[in-house]
Design a protein around this motif. Structure first.
Motif, PDB file in Angstrom:
ATOM      1  N   THR A 162       0.817  -1.218   0.000  1.00 53.61           N
ATOM      2  CA  THR A 162       0.000   0.000   0.000  1.00 53.61           C
ATOM      3  C   THR A 162       0.845   1.260   0.000  1.00 53.61           C
ATOM      4  O   THR A 162       0.335   2.342  -0.263  1.00 53.61           O
ATOM      5  CB  THR A 162      -0.930   0.021   1.218  1.00 53.61           C
ATOM      6  OG1 THR A 162      -0.144  -0.011   2.412  1.00 53.61           O
ATOM      7  CG2 THR A 162      -1.857  -1.187   1.203  1.00 53.61           C
ATOM      8  N   GLY A 163       2.140   1.131   0.308  1.00 53.71           N
ATOM      9  CA  GLY A 163       3.039   2.268   0.240  1.00 53.71           C
ATOM     10  C   GLY A 163       2.578   3.428   1.086  1.00 53.71           C
ATOM     11  O   GLY A 163       2.046   3.267   2.189  1.00 53.71           O
ATOM     12  N   TYR A 164       2.760   4.635   0.555  1.00 53.60           N
ATOM     13  CA  TYR A 164       2.448   5.840   1.319  1.00 53.60           C
ATOM     14  C   TYR A 164       0.946   6.069   1.495  1.00 53.60           C
ATOM     15  O   TYR A 164       0.536   6.953   2.238  1.00 53.60           O
ATOM     16  CB  TYR A 164       3.104   7.064   0.673  1.00 53.60           C
ATOM     17  CG  TYR A 164       2.724   7.321  -0.766  1.00 53.60           C
ATOM     18  CD1 TYR A 164       1.483   7.844  -1.107  1.00 53.60           C
ATOM     19  CD2 TYR A 164       3.618   7.044  -1.792  1.00 53.60           C
ATOM     20  CE1 TYR A 164       1.134   8.082  -2.424  1.00 53.60           C
ATOM     21  CE2 TYR A 164       3.281   7.275  -3.117  1.00 53.60           C
ATOM     22  CZ  TYR A 164       2.035   7.797  -3.426  1.00 53.60           C
ATOM     23  OH  TYR A 164       1.686   8.031  -4.741  1.00 53.60           O
ATOM     24  N   LEU A 165       0.104   5.268   0.842  1.00 50.53           N
ATOM     25  CA  LEU A 165      -1.339   5.422   1.030  1.00 50.53           C
ATOM     26  C   LEU A 165      -1.822   4.822   2.343  1.00 50.53           C
ATOM     27  O   LEU A 165      -2.905   5.168   2.819  1.00 50.53           O
ATOM     28  CB  LEU A 165      -2.112   4.784  -0.136  1.00 50.53           C
ATOM     29  CG  LEU A 165      -1.995   5.472  -1.487  1.00 50.53           C
ATOM     30  CD1 LEU A 165      -2.866   4.772  -2.512  1.00 50.53           C
ATOM     31  CD2 LEU A 165      -2.374   6.945  -1.389  1.00 50.53           C
ATOM     32  N   GLY A 166      -1.051   3.918   2.926  1.00 51.95           N
ATOM     33  CA  GLY A 166      -1.435   3.346   4.207  1.00 51.95           C
ATOM     34  C   GLY A 166      -2.184   2.041   4.084  1.00 51.95           C
ATOM     35  O   GLY A 166      -2.802   1.729   3.067  1.00 51.95           O
ATOM     36  N   VAL A 167      -2.165   1.269   5.166  1.00 51.22           N
ATOM     37  CA  VAL A 167      -2.677  -0.096   5.144  1.00 51.22           C
ATOM     38  C   VAL A 167      -4.197  -0.183   5.032  1.00 51.22           C
ATOM     39  O   VAL A 167      -4.736  -1.267   4.818  1.00 51.22           O
ATOM     40  CB  VAL A 167      -2.212  -0.873   6.385  1.00 51.22           C
ATOM     41  CG1 VAL A 167      -0.732  -1.132   6.319  1.00 51.22           C
ATOM     42  CG2 VAL A 167      -2.570  -0.122   7.661  1.00 51.22           C
ATOM     43  N   ARG A 168      -4.907   0.914   5.180  1.00 51.29           N
ATOM     44  CA  ARG A 168      -6.370   0.840   5.019  1.00 51.29           C
ATOM     45  C   ARG A 168      -6.753   0.445   3.599  1.00 51.29           C
ATOM     46  O   ARG A 168      -7.890   0.042   3.359  1.00 51.29           O
ATOM     47  CB  ARG A 168      -7.012   2.179   5.379  1.00 51.29           C
ATOM     48  CG  ARG A 168      -6.521   3.353   4.544  1.00 51.29           C
ATOM     49  CD  ARG A 168      -7.230   4.632   4.943  1.00 51.29           C
ATOM     50  NE  ARG A 168      -6.595   5.806   4.358  1.00 51.29           N
ATOM     51  CZ  ARG A 168      -7.151   7.003   4.335  1.00 51.29           C
ATOM     52  NH1 ARG A 168      -8.347   7.178   4.855  1.00 51.29           N
ATOM     53  NH2 ARG A 168      -6.522   8.021   3.803  1.00 51.29           N
ATOM     54  N   TYR A 169      -5.828   0.554   2.644  1.00 50.55           N
ATOM     55  CA  TYR A 169      -6.112   0.172   1.254  1.00 50.55           C
ATOM     56  C   TYR A 169      -5.498  -1.182   0.887  1.00 50.55           C
ATOM     57  O   TYR A 169      -5.390  -1.522  -0.286  1.00 50.55           O
ATOM     58  CB  TYR A 169      -5.612   1.255   0.299  1.00 50.55           C
ATOM     59  CG  TYR A 169      -6.305   2.585   0.508  1.00 50.55           C
ATOM     60  CD1 TYR A 169      -7.669   2.713   0.241  1.00 50.55           C
ATOM     61  CD2 TYR A 169      -5.613   3.690   0.977  1.00 50.55           C
ATOM     62  CE1 TYR A 169      -8.321   3.921   0.442  1.00 50.55           C
ATOM     63  CE2 TYR A 169      -6.258   4.910   1.178  1.00 50.55           C
ATOM     64  CZ  TYR A 169      -7.606   5.006   0.910  1.00 50.55           C
ATOM     65  OH  TYR A 169      -8.259   6.203   1.112  1.00 50.55           O
ATOM     66  N   ALA A 170      -5.083  -1.945   1.883  1.00 54.00           N
ATOM     67  CA  ALA A 170      -4.482  -3.255   1.618  1.00 54.00           C
ATOM     68  C   ALA A 170      -5.512  -4.230   1.076  1.00 54.00           C
ATOM     69  O   ALA A 170      -6.720  -4.089   1.293  1.00 54.00           O
ATOM     70  CB  ALA A 170      -3.858  -3.810   2.895  1.00 54.00           C
ATOM     71  N   ALA A 171      -5.010  -5.241   0.379  1.00 49.11           N
ATOM     72  CA  ALA A 171      -5.887  -6.266  -0.191  1.00 49.11           C
ATOM     73  C   ALA A 171      -6.370  -7.223   0.884  1.00 49.11           C
ATOM     74  O   ALA A 171      -5.650  -7.544   1.825  1.00 49.11           O
ATOM     75  CB  ALA A 171      -5.143  -7.049  -1.271  1.00 49.11           C
TER      76      ALA A 171
END
Length: 432
Positions: free
Chosen positions: A165-174
């Motif tokens: 997820t990089g700099y977007l953060g883990v809330r967007y993880a699969a």
């Protein structure tokens, strides 16, 4: 648990251990804690399927054959005619040859990162890796930009993913499924289906407990990226776990036998069947991880017996199945490995080694005009004719197909502005 280990030691598992926390893929509980739906935007395609051929598939023995090159380059396979006159691919891809009217072959894609880890980071983000910043994978960006239905995760990995997820953060993880379906058997993902004696009443009790924990965490640290999205966890967890729509979306056994039969019974084919079902149900982004393509040794035997037949059956069924359901025009499909393989054969090991100066990628769906070859490699497959295209260009085109501006800027958590794709440009021929 099948494990593919590439030559530099990277392990590519067919599933992750349930409960292990990582930034590439998470289980349902972790996923829901960090997930937050984004506002949908207008798009040419509404969803996407990304197929990662981990290990680096050979271009000369698959989609960019050189039958007239010297024997030390040519390889053991012969080309066959596709259903588009003038386009040929490997004889061990007969079903894809008859589905050429559904996809585009990109030849002469070129870069310089011929190591598994770096090449994988590159093709899974569309950005050349740099030490100072971790770029988000396609699934994270698409989840942020397009969101998804309340009852379903926006980003699903079958059985796992190399994307972070990089700099977007883990809330967007699969949300990792952790396994692949088996033909003709009901399929469920741990935490999605009510199993092990778990009841809706028990779920509701846990929901109330988590609501209390959410308030406690928010009081402790309001600005933590890890805690972002906790305010929605209880409600969304309850919605997904008790939603028949969610359970049915993952259950490939509900497909008609006549439709499912074309996918075959291999893990890859069944993953393609699940991916088609998920996007039909409203999931925005699905990754299929397919490893084993690091063919230094005994390459042609492994290709013709183990690797190419499942790819041929599964991918052709995916494209044809999406078309049969009227979903191909709304689903962007992207197939790639991290690099190609050396045009000159390694005669000692009877295979090909890492090679990034020339590789293939496949695209289909959405606004992509199918039945064509875009780009070319030279007569020996050593490099592109002309400048070629980079993974950045293909990534920009992939986002463009989904109505996402690849030049859009995000802010990192320290306020640094970064474009979604820093260096790539849309390839206009894909949509012409």
């Amino acid at each position: 648990m099948a494990v593919h280990r590439t030559c530099d030691g990277m392990q590519r598992r067919d599933f992750l251990r349930v409960g292990v926390l990582g930034t590439s893929a998470v289980t349902l509980a972790n996923y829901l804690q960090w997930s937050q739906a984004a506002e949908a935007t207008g798009a040419k395609a509404k969803s996407a399927i990304f197929i990662n051929l981990a290990g680096g598939p050979t271009h000369l023995d698959t989609f960019d054959m050189k039958p007239n090159s010297p024997s030390e380059y040519r390889g053991e396979f012969n080309p066959i005619q596709t259903n588009i006159p003038g386009i040929e691919i490997s004889e061990h891809l007969p079903k894809l040859a008859q589905s050429m009217d559904k996809f585009v072959i990109l030849r002469g894609i070129t870069h310089s990162l011929a190591a598994h880890e770096l090449g994988s980071q590159y093709v899974n983000t569309g950005n050349r890796p740099i030490p100072s910043l971790e770029f988000p994978g396609y699934g994270a960006v698409i989840s942020k930009e397009l969101g998804g239905p309340e009852e379903l995760p926006a980003n699903v990995a079958i059985p796992n993913t190399a994307q972070k997820t990089g700099y977007l953060g883990v809330r967007y993880a699969a949300l990792s499924t952790g396994s692949t379906p088996k033909a003709g058997q009901p399929y469920s993902v741990r935490g999605v289906s009510l199993g092990g004696g778990l009841t809706v009443t028990e779920v509701e009790r846990r929901q109330n407990l988590l609501s209390d924990l959410d308030q406690t965490f928010r009081a402790v640290e309001k600005d933590s990226q890890l805690l972002d999205g906790l305010d929605r966890f209880s409600e969304q967890a309850h919605t997904i776990i008790t939603s028949r729509r969610a359970r049915d979306a993952f259950n490939t056994a509900l497909e008609s036998p006549s439709f499912a039969e074309q996918f075959g019974d291999t893990p890859f084919g069944q993953s393609c069947l699940l991916a088609s079902r998920l996007v039909e149900s409203g999931v925005r982004f699905v990754t299929i991880q397919n490893g084993g393509w690091d063919t230094h040794n005994d390459g042609w035997t492994r290709l013709k017996n183990n690797l190419l037949p499942p790819l041929d059956a599964g991918l052709s069924a995916l494209l044809n199945g999406l078309h049969q359901k009227g979903l191909l025009e709304s689903t962007a499909v992207f197939v790639t490995g991290e690099f190609g393989r050396t045009p000159k054969i390694n005669t000692q090991r009877v295979g090909r080694d890492h090679y990034a100066r020339a590789m293939f990628m496949l695209m289909a769906g959405g606004g992509v005009k199918p039945g064509r070859v875009i780009g070319a490699s030279d007569e020996k497959g050593l490099g592109p004719v002309g400048d070629g295209h980079s993974p950045d260009d293909v990534a920009a085109s992939f986002y463009h197909n989904l109505g996402i501006d690849p030049k859009k800027e995000y802010q990192t958590n320290i306020g640094r502005p970064v474009m979604i794709v820093r260096d790539g440009n849309v390839i206009p021929e894909l949509f012409a």
